[in-house]
Write a protein that holds these residues in place. Structure first.
Motif, PDB file in Angstrom:
ATOM      1  N   LEU A  90       0.783  -1.170  -0.017  1.00 40.54           N
ATOM      2  CA  LEU A  90       0.086  -0.036   0.207  1.00 40.54           C
ATOM      3  C   LEU A  90       1.004   1.339   0.223  1.00 40.54           C
ATOM      4  CD1 LEU A  90      -3.057  -0.926   2.516  1.00 40.54           C
ATOM      5  CD2 LEU A  90      -3.236  -0.333   0.146  1.00 40.54           C
ATOM      6  N   CYS A  91       1.958   1.467   0.718  1.00 40.50           N
ATOM      7  CA  CYS A  91       2.848   2.461   0.964  1.00 40.50           C
ATOM      8  C   CYS A  91       3.685   2.615  -0.196  1.00 40.50           C
ATOM      9  CB  CYS A  91       3.639   2.357   2.019  1.00 40.50           C
ATOM     10  SG  CYS A  91       3.834   4.147   3.189  1.00 40.50           S
ATOM     11  N   LYS A  92       4.061   1.557  -0.822  1.00 38.34           N
ATOM     12  CA  LYS A  92       5.052   1.614  -1.976  1.00 38.34           C
ATOM     13  C   LYS A  92       3.979   2.061  -3.180  1.00 38.34           C
ATOM     14  CE  LYS A  92       8.676  -0.721  -4.580  1.00 38.34           C
ATOM     15  NZ  LYS A  92       9.531  -1.738  -4.682  1.00 38.34           N
ATOM     16  N   TYR A  93       2.869   1.652  -3.361  1.00 38.53           N
ATOM     17  CA  TYR A  93       1.889   2.111  -4.352  1.00 38.53           C
ATOM     18  C   TYR A  93       1.608   3.433  -4.307  1.00 38.53           C
ATOM     19  CZ  TYR A  93      -2.091   1.977  -7.366  1.00 38.53           C
ATOM     20  OH  TYR A  93      -3.089   2.410  -8.388  1.00 38.53           O
ATOM     21  N   GLY A  94       1.294   4.012  -2.933  1.00 39.91           N
ATOM     22  CA  GLY A  94       0.794   5.054  -2.674  1.00 39.91           C
ATOM     23  C   GLY A  94       1.646   6.292  -3.016  1.00 39.91           C
ATOM     24  N   SER A  95       3.310   6.004  -2.615  1.00 40.82           N
ATOM     25  CA  SER A  95       4.230   6.844  -2.841  1.00 40.82           C
ATOM     26  C   SER A  95       4.932   6.814  -4.273  1.00 40.82           C
ATOM     27  CB  SER A  95       5.430   6.458  -1.889  1.00 40.82           C
ATOM     28  OG  SER A  95       6.126   5.332  -2.185  1.00 40.82           O
ATOM     29  N   THR A  96       4.737   5.830  -4.752  1.00 38.45           N
ATOM     30  CA  THR A  96       5.068   5.712  -6.243  1.00 38.45           C
ATOM     31  C   THR A  96       4.187   6.393  -7.176  1.00 38.45           C
ATOM     32  OG1 THR A  96       6.114   3.623  -5.951  1.00 38.45           O
ATOM     33  CG2 THR A  96       5.567   4.046  -8.292  1.00 38.45           C
ATOM     34  N   TYR A  97       2.736   6.124  -7.104  1.00 39.92           N
ATOM     35  CA  TYR A  97       1.933   6.608  -7.913  1.00 39.92           C
ATOM     36  C   TYR A  97       0.983   7.904  -7.463  1.00 39.92           C
ATOM     37  CZ  TYR A  97       2.753   2.153 -10.178  1.00 39.92           C
ATOM     38  OH  TYR A  97       3.513   1.271 -10.685  1.00 39.92           O
ATOM     39  N   GLY A  98       1.425   8.523  -6.018  1.00 38.78           N
ATOM     40  CA  GLY A  98       0.713   9.651  -5.647  1.00 38.78           C
ATOM     41  C   GLY A  98      -0.867   9.474  -5.159  1.00 38.78           C
ATOM     42  N   ASP A  99      -1.021   8.242  -4.603  1.00 35.33           N
ATOM     43  CA  ASP A  99      -2.202   7.748  -4.056  1.00 35.33           C
ATOM     44  C   ASP A  99      -2.129   7.959  -2.609  1.00 35.33           C
ATOM     45  OD1 ASP A  99      -4.581   6.596  -3.131  1.00 35.33           O
ATOM     46  OD2 ASP A  99      -4.800   5.355  -4.901  1.00 35.33           O
ATOM     47  N   MET A 100      -2.612   8.869  -1.945  1.00 36.28           N
ATOM     48  CA  MET A 100      -2.454   9.075  -0.411  1.00 36.28           C
ATOM     49  C   MET A 100      -3.630   8.101   0.211  1.00 36.28           C
ATOM     50  SD  MET A 100      -0.144  10.849   0.456  1.00 36.28           S
ATOM     51  CE  MET A 100       0.948  10.111  -0.963  1.00 36.28           C
ATOM     52  N   ASN A 101      -4.502   7.794  -0.499  1.00 36.31           N
ATOM     53  CA  ASN A 101      -5.730   6.903   0.167  1.00 36.31           C
ATOM     54  C   ASN A 101      -4.707   5.595   0.543  1.00 36.31           C
ATOM     55  OD1 ASN A 101      -7.796   8.746   0.095  1.00 36.31           O
ATOM     56  ND2 ASN A 101      -8.106   7.973  -2.105  1.00 36.31           N
ATOM     57  N   ALA A 102      -3.952   5.102  -0.685  1.00 37.96           N
ATOM     58  CA  ALA A 102      -3.375   3.869  -0.115  1.00 37.96           C
ATOM     59  C   ALA A 102      -2.248   3.887   1.068  1.00 37.96           C
ATOM     60  CB  ALA A 102      -2.473   3.238  -1.417  1.00 37.96           C
ATOM     61  N   VAL A 103      -1.521   5.193   1.199  1.00 42.06           N
ATOM     62  CA  VAL A 103      -0.632   5.523   2.250  1.00 42.06           C
ATOM     63  C   VAL A 103      -1.659   5.439   3.507  1.00 42.06           C
ATOM     64  CG1 VAL A 103       0.857   7.192   3.164  1.00 42.06           C
ATOM     65  CG2 VAL A 103       1.005   6.480   0.663  1.00 42.06           C
ATOM     66  N   ASN A 104      -2.632   6.009   3.498  1.00 40.03           N
ATOM     67  CA  ASN A 104      -3.596   6.225   4.535  1.00 40.03           C
ATOM     68  C   ASN A 104      -3.971   4.960   5.240  1.00 40.03           C
ATOM     69  OD1 ASN A 104      -3.148   8.961   4.709  1.00 40.03           O
ATOM     70  ND2 ASN A 104      -5.062   9.518   3.713  1.00 40.03           N
TER      71      ASN A 104
END
Length: 351
Positions: free
Chosen positions: A156-170
């Motif tokens: 989730l965090c790698k996806y969010g940081s790579t593709y700019g998806d803060m919902n995944a990071v959250n």
């Protein structure tokens, strides 16, 4: 290490190897209306192998083996894509780590779309009242496992940081913060295997080695991707550092960790050892941890290196069957090989 790479390549495309007659037995069960497990080939053991191979590739891009690794990863993910990118369980998401790497390596859009399927599955997954992801929602028990932190949050965090998806990071941050608050033993500072949010009851043994390993991997991989200006970064970092200090106190004189951290006269478990040490090595590289932890990591790494036989590492505890169900069967499994390979690669950067 090359022997381990070859073993990981083979296992990635063949695990789990089914015994003769498996297909017939499965068909009979289906025809008679009995429950059967789905043919899940994107499972967490393969995810650990894929991560190890991707880590080796990133560190040895100019080696002869690099091309072979890419071909192997493509075969693994292409097989899943052809079957419709079906997700069956939370822990399938661990394969998403190397999937993101493969898209960056090849630029082939199908791998980005496959990662999108994974993250959508997690977004649509059932949660408890605090936003945590129950391990098996169809069982209706609300159990939250430490394993989930390691299996889901890194992707989730790698996806969010790579593709700019803060919902995944959250979503990743929520899992970690909830487990820190509800899944830890106050006296030892070690994790239980899991808990239930509604009752607040904690389950499993305190300090199961692989639970500690999964939790540490989840936290260290998340911290590696998380912006350090984010308020939750410092909270997770300090919790992670406390956990590392507590876990390292249980390291055996030979550098390994026991299957249950406090059971120092019990069997050592190479999977727990590899997971714990990989997390430490990763965090030394990202400066989340300082150099004081290096000597313990190196001692454990050297112990594991000395146990490699024909590319595999034995003395690995068999697959867990649930809370407090840890069959005392030891052998060579993907969950010792994969994280050990990642550990050895990460330790190269430190040396």
């Amino acid at each position: 290490m090359l022997e381990m790479v070859k073993a990981a390549e083979y296992d990635l495309l063949h695990y789990p190897e089914r015994k003769m007659g498996y297909g017939l037995k499965r068909t009979i069960k289906i025809l008679t209306g009995r429950k059967v497990e789905p043919p899940d080939k994107i499972n967490w053991p393969n995810g650990l192998l894929a991560m190890g191979l991707a880590d080796y590739y990133m560190a040895h891009k100019n080696s002869e083996e690099a091309r072979v690794i890419v071909d192997c990863l493509k075969q693994y993910y292409d097989r899943w894509i052809r079957r419709g990118c079906k997700m069956y369980y939370l822990d399938d998401a661990f394969s998403g780590l190397a999937l993101i790497d493969l898209y960056q390596i090849t630029g082939e859009e199908k791998y980005k779309k496959a990662a999108d399927v994974m993250v959508k599955y997690l977004f649509n997954h059932e949660t408890d009242d605090r936003g945590s992801l129950p391990y098996r929602p169809n069982q209706k028990n609300g159990y939250i496992f430490a394993d989930t932190i390691g299996m889901v949050c890194p992707f989730l965090c790698k996806y969010g940081s790579t593709y700019g998806d803060m919902n995944a990071v959250n979503l990743a941050v929520t899992q970690i913060q909830n487990f820190i608050e509800m899944g830890m033993d106050a006296k030892t500072g070690l994790p239980y295997h899991g808990y239930q949010e509604e009752s607040g009851v904690k389950y499993g043994i305190i300090g199961w080695g692989r639970a500690a390993g999964w939790l540490m991997i989840g936290m260290s991989e998340t911290l590696a991707c998380l912006e350090n200006t984010r308020p939750s970064y410092e909270v997770i970092k300090q919790a992670y550092r406390r956990l590392v200090d507590k876990v390292e106190a249980y390291q055996l004189p030979n550098g390994l960790y026991s299957w249950q951290l406090g059971a120092k006269e019990g069997p050592a478990d190479t999977s727990a050892t590899a997971m714990i040490l990989y997390s430490v090595a990763k965090s030394l590289n990202t400066k989340t941890l300082i150099g004081i932890h290096r000597s313990r990591m190196v001692r454990g790494r050297d112990a594991l290196l000395g146990m490699v036989e024909e590319g595999r590492i034995g003395n690995c505890l068999a697959e867990c069957q649930g809370f407090s169900m840890y069959p005392q069967i030891y052998g060579s499994y993907p969950w010792s090989l994969g994280p050990a390979l990642s550990l050895f690669v990460a330790a190269e950067e430190i040396n």
